[in-house]
Write a protein that holds these residues in place. Structure first.
Motif, PDB file in Angstrom:
ATOM      1  N   MET A 125      -8.832 -26.689  15.222  1.00  0.00           N
ATOM      2  CA  MET A 125      -7.651 -26.447  16.066  1.00  0.00           C
ATOM      3  C   MET A 125      -6.378 -26.522  15.220  1.00  0.00           C
ATOM      4  O   MET A 125      -6.238 -27.418  14.394  1.00  0.00           O
ATOM      5  N   ASP A 126      -5.479 -25.576  15.429  1.00  0.00           N
ATOM      6  CA  ASP A 126      -4.254 -25.532  14.623  1.00  0.00           C
ATOM      7  C   ASP A 126      -3.161 -26.370  15.290  1.00  0.00           C
ATOM      8  O   ASP A 126      -2.676 -26.029  16.367  1.00  0.00           O
ATOM      9  N   ILE A 127      -2.809 -27.467  14.642  1.00  0.00           N
ATOM     10  CA  ILE A 127      -1.743 -28.295  15.211  1.00  0.00           C
ATOM     11  C   ILE A 127      -0.498 -28.273  14.309  1.00  0.00           C
ATOM     12  O   ILE A 127       0.337 -29.152  14.376  1.00  0.00           O
ATOM     13  N   SER A 128      -0.400 -27.198  13.488  1.00  0.00           N
ATOM     14  CA  SER A 128       0.691 -27.161  12.508  1.00  0.00           C
ATOM     15  C   SER A 128       2.060 -27.138  13.189  1.00  0.00           C
ATOM     16  O   SER A 128       3.008 -27.730  12.677  1.00  0.00           O
ATOM     17  N   SER A 129       2.169 -26.471  14.361  1.00  0.00           N
ATOM     18  CA  SER A 129       3.507 -26.447  14.983  1.00  0.00           C
ATOM     19  C   SER A 129       3.893 -27.839  15.484  1.00  0.00           C
ATOM     20  O   SER A 129       5.064 -28.205  15.462  1.00  0.00           O
ATOM     21  N   TYR A 130       2.885 -28.629  15.893  1.00  0.00           N
ATOM     22  CA  TYR A 130       3.227 -30.010  16.299  1.00  0.00           C
ATOM     23  C   TYR A 130       3.624 -30.828  15.074  1.00  0.00           C
ATOM     24  O   TYR A 130       4.570 -31.616  15.123  1.00  0.00           O
ATOM     25  N   ARG A 131       2.913 -30.622  13.972  1.00  0.00           N
ATOM     26  CA  ARG A 131       3.229 -31.370  12.747  1.00  0.00           C
ATOM     27  C   ARG A 131       4.622 -31.015  12.223  1.00  0.00           C
ATOM     28  O   ARG A 131       5.242 -31.809  11.529  1.00  0.00           O
ATOM     29  N   GLN A 132       5.106 -29.806  12.573  1.00  0.00           N
ATOM     30  CA  GLN A 132       6.479 -29.468  12.176  1.00  0.00           C
ATOM     31  C   GLN A 132       7.492 -30.307  12.953  1.00  0.00           C
ATOM     32  O   GLN A 132       8.557 -30.644  12.452  1.00  0.00           O
ATOM     33  N   LEU A 133       7.122 -30.655  14.187  1.00  0.00           N
ATOM     34  CA  LEU A 133       8.018 -31.495  15.003  1.00  0.00           C
ATOM     35  C   LEU A 133       7.966 -32.938  14.527  1.00  0.00           C
ATOM     36  O   LEU A 133       8.974 -33.628  14.464  1.00  0.00           O
ATOM     37  N   ILE A 134       6.763 -33.420  14.233  1.00  0.00           N
ATOM     38  CA  ILE A 134       6.535 -34.812  13.823  1.00  0.00           C
ATOM     39  C   ILE A 134       5.644 -34.789  12.582  1.00  0.00           C
ATOM     40  O   ILE A 134       4.429 -34.591  12.699  1.00  0.00           O
ATOM     41  N   PRO A 135       6.194 -34.987  11.423  1.00  0.00           N
ATOM     42  CA  PRO A 135       5.370 -34.910  10.209  1.00  0.00           C
ATOM     43  C   PRO A 135       4.254 -35.965  10.159  1.00  0.00           C
ATOM     44  O   PRO A 135       3.165 -35.672   9.695  1.00  0.00           O
ATOM     45  N   SER A 136       4.511 -37.182  10.643  1.00  0.00           N
ATOM     46  CA  SER A 136       3.494 -38.251  10.583  1.00  0.00           C
ATOM     47  C   SER A 136       3.298 -38.868  11.963  1.00  0.00           C
ATOM     48  O   SER A 136       3.756 -39.978  12.229  1.00  0.00           O
ATOM     49  N   PRO A 137       2.600 -38.154  12.839  1.00  0.00           N
ATOM     50  CA  PRO A 137       2.487 -38.641  14.225  1.00  0.00           C
ATOM     51  C   PRO A 137       1.579 -39.868  14.347  1.00  0.00           C
ATOM     52  O   PRO A 137       0.651 -40.060  13.559  1.00  0.00           O
ATOM     53  N   VAL A 138       1.874 -40.651  15.381  1.00  0.00           N
ATOM     54  CA  VAL A 138       1.053 -41.819  15.725  1.00  0.00           C
ATOM     55  C   VAL A 138       0.546 -41.616  17.155  1.00  0.00           C
ATOM     56  O   VAL A 138       1.319 -41.288  18.059  1.00  0.00           O
ATOM     57  N   ALA A 139      -0.766 -41.803  17.348  1.00  0.00           N
ATOM     58  CA  ALA A 139      -1.374 -41.615  18.675  1.00  0.00           C
ATOM     59  C   ALA A 139      -2.073 -42.895  19.116  1.00  0.00           C
ATOM     60  O   ALA A 139      -2.434 -43.738  18.287  1.00  0.00           O
ATOM     61  N   LEU A 140      -2.257 -43.035  20.409  1.00  0.00           N
ATOM     62  CA  LEU A 140      -3.105 -44.112  20.947  1.00  0.00           C
ATOM     63  C   LEU A 140      -4.018 -43.503  22.000  1.00  0.00           C
ATOM     64  O   LEU A 140      -3.567 -42.744  22.871  1.00  0.00           O
ATOM     65  N   VAL A 141      -5.302 -43.830  21.892  1.00  0.00           N
ATOM     66  CA  VAL A 141      -6.309 -43.313  22.827  1.00  0.00           C
ATOM     67  C   VAL A 141      -6.981 -44.508  23.498  1.00  0.00           C
ATOM     68  O   VAL A 141      -7.516 -45.392  22.809  1.00  0.00           O
ATOM     69  N   THR A 142      -6.983 -44.551  24.828  1.00  0.00           N
ATOM     70  CA  THR A 142      -7.687 -45.639  25.523  1.00  0.00           C
ATOM     71  C   THR A 142      -9.160 -45.260  25.704  1.00  0.00           C
ATOM     72  O   THR A 142      -9.514 -44.078  25.742  1.00  0.00           O
ATOM     73  N   GLY A 143     -10.002 -46.292  25.790  1.00  0.00           N
ATOM     74  CA  GLY A 143     -11.440 -46.031  25.933  1.00  0.00           C
ATOM     75  C   GLY A 143     -11.971 -45.238  24.756  1.00  0.00           C
ATOM     76  O   GLY A 143     -12.744 -44.290  24.912  1.00  0.00           O
ATOM     77  N   ALA A 144     -11.558 -45.681  23.537  1.00  0.00           N
ATOM     78  CA  ALA A 144     -11.828 -44.879  22.337  1.00  0.00           C
ATOM     79  C   ALA A 144     -13.116 -45.275  21.623  1.00  0.00           C
ATOM     80  O   ALA A 144     -13.452 -44.671  20.614  1.00  0.00           O
ATOM     81  N   ASN A 145     -13.820 -46.272  22.135  1.00  0.00           N
ATOM     82  CA  ASN A 145     -14.986 -46.751  21.385  1.00  0.00           C
ATOM     83  C   ASN A 145     -16.200 -45.839  21.494  1.00  0.00           C
ATOM     84  O   ASN A 145     -17.130 -45.945  20.699  1.00  0.00           O
ATOM     85  N   LYS A 146     -16.203 -44.932  22.475  1.00  0.00           N
ATOM     86  CA  LYS A 146     -17.376 -44.053  22.620  1.00  0.00           C
ATOM     87  C   LYS A 146     -16.994 -42.800  23.407  1.00  0.00           C
ATOM     88  O   LYS A 146     -15.848 -42.641  23.843  1.00  0.00           O
ATOM     89  N   GLY A 147     -17.973 -41.932  23.551  1.00  0.00           N
ATOM     90  CA  GLY A 147     -17.807 -40.753  24.415  1.00  0.00           C
ATOM     91  C   GLY A 147     -16.666 -39.845  23.973  1.00  0.00           C
ATOM     92  O   GLY A 147     -16.402 -39.657  22.781  1.00  0.00           O
ATOM     93  N   ILE A 148     -15.996 -39.279  24.963  1.00  0.00           N
ATOM     94  CA  ILE A 148     -14.933 -38.307  24.691  1.00  0.00           C
ATOM     95  C   ILE A 148     -13.757 -38.975  23.970  1.00  0.00           C
ATOM     96  O   ILE A 148     -13.146 -38.383  23.076  1.00  0.00           O
ATOM     97  N   GLY A 149     -13.455 -40.230  24.321  1.00  0.00           N
ATOM     98  CA  GLY A 149     -12.330 -40.928  23.683  1.00  0.00           C
ATOM     99  C   GLY A 149     -12.542 -41.115  22.194  1.00  0.00           C
ATOM    100  O   GLY A 149     -11.593 -41.003  21.401  1.00  0.00           O
ATOM    101  N   PHE A 150     -13.771 -41.399  21.792  1.00  0.00           N
ATOM    102  CA  PHE A 150     -14.084 -41.529  20.360  1.00  0.00           C
ATOM    103  C   PHE A 150     -13.860 -40.188  19.662  1.00  0.00           C
ATOM    104  O   PHE A 150     -13.269 -40.129  18.580  1.00  0.00           O
TER     105      PHE A 150
END
Ligand SMILES: NC(=O)c1ccc[n+]([C@@H]2O[C@H](COP(=O)([O-])OP(=O)(O)OC[C@H]3O[C@@H](n4cnc5c(N)ncnc54)[C@H](OP(=O)(O)O)[C@@H]3O)[C@@H](O)[C@H]2O)c1
Length: 259
Positions: free
Chosen positions: A1-26
């Protein structure tokens, strides 16, 4: 997936994902991290979420774990404080954690959804605590950090089962699934999405609901035909929308889902 236009907005993005230990969140965490985004993997069990993060760190990805039970406001506040202290801001929040608890075994020993009139009120309350009030609690706690971002993105993991238009159509492929608590909780998630999107419409923050499709995970006894990786795709797309991308919407991989 091309996320280059988002990276132009935020060069070093930080994300948080809940329920990330398995399944779709992982998978959401893994794919975001592979795209060069630092990911806070949040989970309610500190051991399990640390182990999940360790497996991605071992693969060279920039992630860390943070304990976060979406039904426990104190744990959510503590996680927000930790992220603020370490990262200073947050660009992407994926409200992915969710449960289904209205299943039982039928006489043939096969799992079935408990009919609406037979579920207990406590099941409805538990489902809403995680799937609806959890989304609200986490969003509210992390919003001050998201407001510091030049391109904040909030993705709420809904479901096609949250669509009243689809559920009330007897010809829809999954209309036979009549799980009152789960389906109505996802309809409520859609309502929460619209409410936050409206409040934030004059800010850079975009708020959208995602339908990942029916994916094989622990949530459904691995009965879905899609993979968690496929389910993660729409969340990734909405998490990295360009500046002219939509807000206040409900999307699956094919486009807009009817409310
Ligand atoms: N799979 C599908 O077909 C499908 C379809 C439509 C929508 N969705 C949605 O996609 C999301 C992810 O589901 P999934 O299929 O990946 O299910 P899953 O494999 O069962 O994963 C659910 C995740 O949510 C976490 N969680 C549950 N309660 C929590 C709480 N109180 N605090 C923090 N985390 C909590 C679980 O943690 P534990 O490991 O600690 O339980 C787990 O990490 C859910 O919102 C679900 O409703 C899934």
């Amino acid at each position: 997936m091309d996320i280059s236009s988002y990276r132009q907005l935020i060069p070093s993005p930080v994300a948080l994902v809940t329920g990330a230990n398995k399944g779709i969140g992982f998978e959401i965490s893994r794919i975001l991290a592979e795209a060069g985004i630092f990911v806070w993997m949040a989970g309610r069990d500190s051991g399990r979420i640390a182990a999940a993060a360790a497996s991605l760190k071992k693969a060279g990805l920039s992630v860390d774990s943070v304990p976060l039970d979406v039904t426990d406001p104190q744990s959510v506040e503590a996680a927000a404080l930790h992220v603020e202290n370490v990262s200073g801001a947050l660009d992407i929040l994926v409200n992915n954690a969710g449960i289904v608890n209205e299943r039982r075994l039928n006489k043939a020993g096969e799992p079935e959804v408990i009919p609406p009139s037979q579920i207990e009120l406590v099941m409805l309350r538990q489902t809403y605590e995680t799937n609806v009030f959890g989304v609200f609690t986490v969003t509210k706690a992390f919003l001050p950090l998201l407001c510091k971002s030049q391109a904040g993105r909030i993705v709420n993991m809904s479901s096609g089962l949250g669509s009243l238009t689809q559920r009330s159509d007897p010809t829809w492929g999954y209309s036979a699934i009549n799980a009152l608590a789960y389906c109505s909780s996802k309809t409520a998630v859609n309502g929460v999405t619209v409410a936050f999107a409206k409040e934030l419409k004059d800010t850079p923050i975009k708020v959208n609901a995602a339908d990942p499709g029916y994916c094989a995970t622990d949530l459904n006894g691995h009965s879905g035909p899609r993979t968690p990786t496929q389910g993660a795709e729409i969340a990734i797309r909405l998490a990295t929308l360009p500046a002219d991308g939509p807000t206040c919407g409900y999307f699956d991989e094919n486009g807009t889902v009817p409310w």
